[in-house]
Design a protein around this motif. Structure first.
Motif, PDB file in Angstrom:
ATOM      1  N   VAL A   1      18.108  -7.137   7.119  1.00  0.00           N
ATOM      2  CA  VAL A   1      18.828  -8.143   7.890  1.00  0.00           C
ATOM      3  C   VAL A   1      19.500  -9.090   6.907  1.00  0.00           C
ATOM      4  N   ASP A   2      20.814  -9.256   7.071  1.00  0.00           N
ATOM      5  CA  ASP A   2      21.576 -10.141   6.187  1.00  0.00           C
ATOM      6  C   ASP A   2      22.894 -10.466   6.891  1.00  0.00           C
ATOM      7  N   PHE A   3      23.416 -11.679   6.670  1.00  0.00           N
ATOM      8  CA  PHE A   3      24.638 -12.040   7.395  1.00  0.00           C
ATOM      9  C   PHE A   3      25.933 -11.732   6.636  1.00  0.00           C
ATOM     10  N   SER A   4      25.844 -11.016   5.529  1.00  0.00           N
ATOM     11  CA  SER A   4      27.036 -10.671   4.760  1.00  0.00           C
ATOM     12  C   SER A   4      27.472  -9.229   5.043  1.00  0.00           C
ATOM     13  N   LYS A   5      28.639  -9.072   5.649  1.00  0.00           N
ATOM     14  CA  LYS A   5      29.180  -7.736   5.888  1.00  0.00           C
ATOM     15  C   LYS A   5      29.511  -7.037   4.575  1.00  0.00           C
ATOM     16  N   GLU A   6      29.828  -7.809   3.549  1.00  0.00           N
ATOM     17  CA  GLU A   6      30.148  -7.219   2.244  1.00  0.00           C
ATOM     18  C   GLU A   6      28.884  -6.695   1.577  1.00  0.00           C
ATOM     19  N   ASN A   7      27.765  -7.402   1.741  1.00  0.00           N
ATOM     20  CA  ASN A   7      26.478  -6.862   1.287  1.00  0.00           C
ATOM     21  C   ASN A   7      26.165  -5.569   2.019  1.00  0.00           C
ATOM     22  N   GLN A   8      26.408  -5.559   3.320  1.00  0.00           N
ATOM     23  CA  GLN A   8      26.132  -4.361   4.117  1.00  0.00           C
ATOM     24  C   GLN A   8      26.933  -3.159   3.607  1.00  0.00           C
ATOM     25  N   ALA A   9      28.213  -3.371   3.326  1.00  0.00           N
ATOM     26  CA  ALA A   9      29.067  -2.267   2.876  1.00  0.00           C
ATOM     27  C   ALA A   9      28.536  -1.673   1.580  1.00  0.00           C
TER      28      ALA A   9
ATOM     29  N   ASP B   1       0.864  -1.178   0.000  1.00  0.00           N
ATOM     30  CA  ASP B   1       0.000   0.000   0.000  1.00  0.00           C
ATOM     31  C   ASP B   1       0.903   1.232   0.000  1.00  0.00           C
ATOM     32  N   ASN B   2       0.350   2.388   0.250  1.00  0.00           N
ATOM     33  CA  ASN B   2       1.159   3.607   0.353  1.00  0.00           C
ATOM     34  C   ASN B   2       2.270   3.386   1.384  1.00  0.00           C
ATOM     35  N   LEU B   3       3.519   3.499   0.945  1.00  0.00           N
ATOM     36  CA  LEU B   3       4.647   3.171   1.815  1.00  0.00           C
ATOM     37  C   LEU B   3       5.115   4.334   2.681  1.00  0.00           C
ATOM     38  N   SER B   4       4.561   5.491   2.495  1.00  0.00           N
ATOM     39  CA  SER B   4       5.007   6.661   3.245  1.00  0.00           C
ATOM     40  C   SER B   4       4.869   6.434   4.756  1.00  0.00           C
ATOM     41  N   GLY B   5       6.011   6.441   5.442  1.00  0.00           N
ATOM     42  CA  GLY B   5       6.012   6.269   6.887  1.00  0.00           C
ATOM     43  C   GLY B   5       5.878   4.844   7.368  1.00  0.00           C
ATOM     44  N   LYS B   6       5.708   3.886   6.458  1.00  0.00           N
ATOM     45  CA  LYS B   6       5.557   2.482   6.850  1.00  0.00           C
ATOM     46  C   LYS B   6       6.921   1.868   7.173  1.00  0.00           C
ATOM     47  N   LYS B   7       6.906   0.913   8.100  1.00  0.00           N
ATOM     48  CA  LYS B   7       8.140   0.245   8.493  1.00  0.00           C
ATOM     49  C   LYS B   7       8.235  -1.101   7.780  1.00  0.00           C
ATOM     50  N   VAL B   8       9.341  -1.290   7.066  1.00  0.00           N
ATOM     51  CA  VAL B   8       9.567  -2.496   6.272  1.00  0.00           C
ATOM     52  C   VAL B   8      10.869  -3.142   6.730  1.00  0.00           C
ATOM     53  N   ILE B   9      10.844  -4.441   6.945  1.00  0.00           N
ATOM     54  CA  ILE B   9      12.070  -5.178   7.223  1.00  0.00           C
ATOM     55  C   ILE B   9      12.289  -6.179   6.085  1.00  0.00           C
ATOM     56  N   HIS B  10      13.445  -6.081   5.453  1.00  0.00           N
ATOM     57  CA  HIS B  10      13.791  -6.941   4.321  1.00  0.00           C
ATOM     58  C   HIS B  10      14.755  -8.004   4.827  1.00  0.00           C
ATOM     59  N   LEU B  11      14.255  -9.215   5.000  1.00  0.00           N
ATOM     60  CA  LEU B  11      15.068 -10.313   5.493  1.00  0.00           C
ATOM     61  C   LEU B  11      15.916 -10.884   4.366  1.00  0.00           C
ATOM     62  N   MET B  12      17.196 -11.078   4.636  1.00  0.00           N
ATOM     63  CA  MET B  12      18.163 -11.491   3.628  1.00  0.00           C
ATOM     64  C   MET B  12      18.148 -10.483   2.482  1.00  0.00           C
ATOM     65  N   GLY B  13      18.243  -9.210   2.888  1.00  0.00           N
ATOM     66  CA  GLY B  13      18.082  -8.094   1.957  1.00  0.00           C
ATOM     67  C   GLY B  13      19.282  -7.792   1.099  1.00  0.00           C
ATOM     68  N   SER B  14      20.340  -8.576   1.228  1.00  0.00           N
ATOM     69  CA  SER B  14      21.444  -8.578   0.285  1.00  0.00           C
ATOM     70  C   SER B  14      22.089  -7.209   0.103  1.00  0.00           C
ATOM     71  N   ASN B  15      22.140  -6.758  -1.154  1.00  0.00           N
ATOM     72  CA  ASN B  15      22.951  -5.587  -1.522  1.00  0.00           C
ATOM     73  C   ASN B  15      22.249  -4.248  -1.311  1.00  0.00           C
TER      74      ASN B  15
END
Length: 253
Positions: free
Chosen positions: A79-87, A48-62
């Motif tokens: 949330v993702d276990f790759s520090k290189e994805n995080q960077a 729906d309208n995403l303005s102000g909505k909280k979204v968590i992307h599990l295994m959200g990669s890059n």
């Protein structure tokens, strides 16, 4: 053992592979800004309208999907276990000057009490379910993260294409066993974007591929109500008529 091996694989050479595949994060950021909705196709219609909505992307990669969601007004946690994805993700977010919370963790190890009932949407997409050897703990966490009436949106490769059929041009062969529950070893997904000499010293990952029935049964036994299961066709000319992906939408009761 499974999680440790997969985590090690995803923290070897991944940043270099991301540069080879997508390019400089600042350039990627500009492309996302031009059309963030396109980055979320075909499941964007379930937000729906995403303005102000909280979204968590599990295994959200890059972070490409996460940044697109941010540009559309959402408050995004990855949330993702790759520090290189995080960077890589942090560099994209910095280039668009938007906040992006990134939790480096295995999904099953996130501090759930800090996140319980906080999110309007939980997103998972493309090539993630096969990293779990048991779906029940995953679905329990997904349900715990959602607010009442929050949505779980899962966009994933169809098991007919990943477990059963091999395609080559106009030829399609049944080469797999759809019901095989075995855990298999595979090259980590980003390895095809690496030079051969680095592919050879990169850890393999362990995967368990799931049927649609196994997934639907698990979600159906949770505190979520399944609202949509959309099977999406393969658009390659020789593969028309075969399912390529699917989108599942479930709402927290």
């Amino acid at each position: 053992m499974v999680t440790n091996q997969n985590e090690e694989a995803w923290n070897q050479h991944n940043y270099e592979a991301l540069l080879n595949r997508h390019g400089d994060p600042a350039v990627v950021a500009e492309k996302i800004k031009q059309n963030p909705n396109w980055r979320l196709y075909p499941f964007n219609k379930y937000f729906d309208n995403l303005s102000g909505k909280k979204v968590i992307h599990l295994m959200g990669s890059n972070g490409i999907k996460g940044v697109a969601l941010s540009l559309l007004g959402a408050q995004v946690t990855i949330v993702d276990f790759s520090k290189e994805n995080q960077a890589y993700a942090k560099e994209i977010a910095s280039a668009v000057e938007l906040p992006l919370e990134y939790v480096v963790s295995d999904i099953l190890s996130i501090p759930i009490e800090e996140h319980r009932g906080q999110y309007d949407y939980v997103l998972m997409e493309l090539g993630v379910l096969h990293y779990f050897i048991d779906l029940f703990p995953l679905v329990k966490i997904v349900s715990s993260l959602l607010r009442p009436n929050g949505k779980f949106i899962l966009h994933e490769f169809h098991p007919v294409s990943t477990k059963l059929i091999t395609s080559s041009g106009k030829k399609h062969k049944v080469t797999g066993n759809y019901f095989d529950p075995a855990i298999s070893k595979r090259e980590v997904a980003f390895s095809k974007h690496m030079p051969q000499e680095k592919r050879e010293d990169t850890e393999e990952v362990l995967q368990r591929k799931w049927t649609l029935g196994e997934l639907i049964t698990t979600v159906g036994q949770s505190e979520m109500l399944i609202e949509v299961l959309e099977e999406e066709p393969n658009h390659k000319i020789h593969d028309i008529g075969l399912p390529k992906t699917f989108t599942l939408v479930a709402r927290k009761i």
